[in-house]
Scaffold this motif. Structure first.
Motif, PDB file in Angstrom:
ATOM      1  N   ASP A   1      30.690  44.542  36.331  1.00 56.44           N
ATOM      2  CA  ASP A   1      30.069  45.580  37.161  1.00 56.44           C
ATOM      3  C   ASP A   1      31.076  46.291  38.049  1.00 56.44           C
ATOM      4  O   ASP A   1      30.682  47.100  38.904  1.00 56.44           O
ATOM      5  N   GLU A   2      32.353  45.972  37.873  1.00 54.39           N
ATOM      6  CA  GLU A   2      33.447  46.569  38.648  1.00 54.39           C
ATOM      7  C   GLU A   2      33.245  46.396  40.155  1.00 54.39           C
ATOM      8  O   GLU A   2      33.440  47.311  40.947  1.00 54.39           O
ATOM      9  N   ILE A   3      32.829  45.193  40.543  1.00 57.00           N
ATOM     10  CA  ILE A   3      32.678  44.854  41.962  1.00 57.00           C
ATOM     11  C   ILE A   3      33.873  43.999  42.369  1.00 57.00           C
ATOM     12  O   ILE A   3      34.047  42.889  41.873  1.00 57.00           O
TER      13      ILE A   3
ATOM     14  N   GLU B   1      36.991  44.403  47.945  1.00 59.96           N
ATOM     15  CA  GLU B   1      36.747  45.428  48.961  1.00 59.96           C
ATOM     16  C   GLU B   1      35.291  45.871  48.970  1.00 59.96           C
ATOM     17  O   GLU B   1      34.743  46.215  50.023  1.00 59.96           O
ATOM     18  N   ASP B   2      34.649  45.850  47.790  1.00 56.86           N
ATOM     19  CA  ASP B   2      33.238  46.244  47.706  1.00 56.86           C
ATOM     20  C   ASP B   2      32.339  45.264  48.461  1.00 56.86           C
ATOM     21  O   ASP B   2      31.241  45.625  48.890  1.00 56.86           O
ATOM     22  N   LEU B   3      32.785  44.020  48.580  1.00 56.64           N
ATOM     23  CA  LEU B   3      32.002  42.983  49.253  1.00 56.64           C
ATOM     24  C   LEU B   3      32.454  42.756  50.690  1.00 56.64           C
ATOM     25  O   LEU B   3      31.886  41.921  51.382  1.00 56.64           O
TER      26      LEU B   3
END
Length: 199
Positions: free
Chosen positions: A116-118, A121-123
């Motif tokens: 999901d390309e997470i 930095e996304d978290l």
């Protein structure tokens, strides 16, 4: 289509979309609210309006609150040096229901997932790491789901804290209280065997 008018049907349809509710439950709830419109429906509508306007993420941990800093983070008695890292606000609320943890939390808002390309930095994992160092945290409890992505995220955070003075722990996994071995899946039994302890 039930009788009652377009607005009532629209309310039933909207309620039926909520988790854990279906069309029958939604009809019963709407009918109950209409019958008690003065004591329940008006109060519920006002409260929903306030929550819609005021709810936000806690600037410190990511919990849902109606102020900048949630009551857990604002409570000086909870400054125990322990941070429990969870995937979602629902996990934080579940841990709070048990009343066993008296430290503070950090909500990731998901898990690492290459598909999901997470990424970190996304978290907000860099924010977690800086928070750990700034707040004098002595133990990080990784309370992430026992999925591939949850375990990948836990390993990533543990690796990022390697070499620091912070103890990194995880929740015990295995046989639940009252559980019977015959009804457990193979993964749960394996985890229980690995986490065995002396009696």
């Amino acid at each position: 289509m039930e009788g009652g008018g377009d607005d009532i049907q629209a309310l039933i349809t909207l309620m039926a979309r909520l988790p854990g509710l279906g069309p029958r439950s939604a009809r019963r709830i709407v009918l109950s609210l209409i019958r008690r419109r003065d004591t329940q429906m008006v109060q519920l509508a006002q409260l929903l309006d306030r929550v819609a306007v005021n709810s936000r993420e806690c600037l410190s941990c990511g919990n849902v609150t109606d102020r900048d800093i949630c009551p857990i983070c604002a409570d000086p008695a909870r400054a125990t040096g322990e941070i429990c890292v969870v995937e979602d606000v629902a996990d934080l609320w579940a841990l709070e229901r048990g009343r066993a943890f008296r430290g503070r939390y950090h909500v990731l808002g998901g898990t690492l997932s290459a598909l999901d390309e997470i990424g970190p930095e996304d978290l907000g994992i860099p924010r977690l790491i800086s928070r750990i160092h700034e707040d004098g945290v002595t133990e990080v409890i990784l309370a992430l789901n026992a999925t591939v992505d949850g375990q990948t995220t836990a390993h990533y955070i543990a690796d990022a804290l390697e070499g620091s003075e912070v103890a990194v722990t995880g929740l015990a996994q295995g046989v639940p209280i009252g559980g019977e071995l015959d009804y457990l899946d193979d993964g749960t039994i394996s985890a229980a065997l690995r986490a065995r302890r002396r009696l």
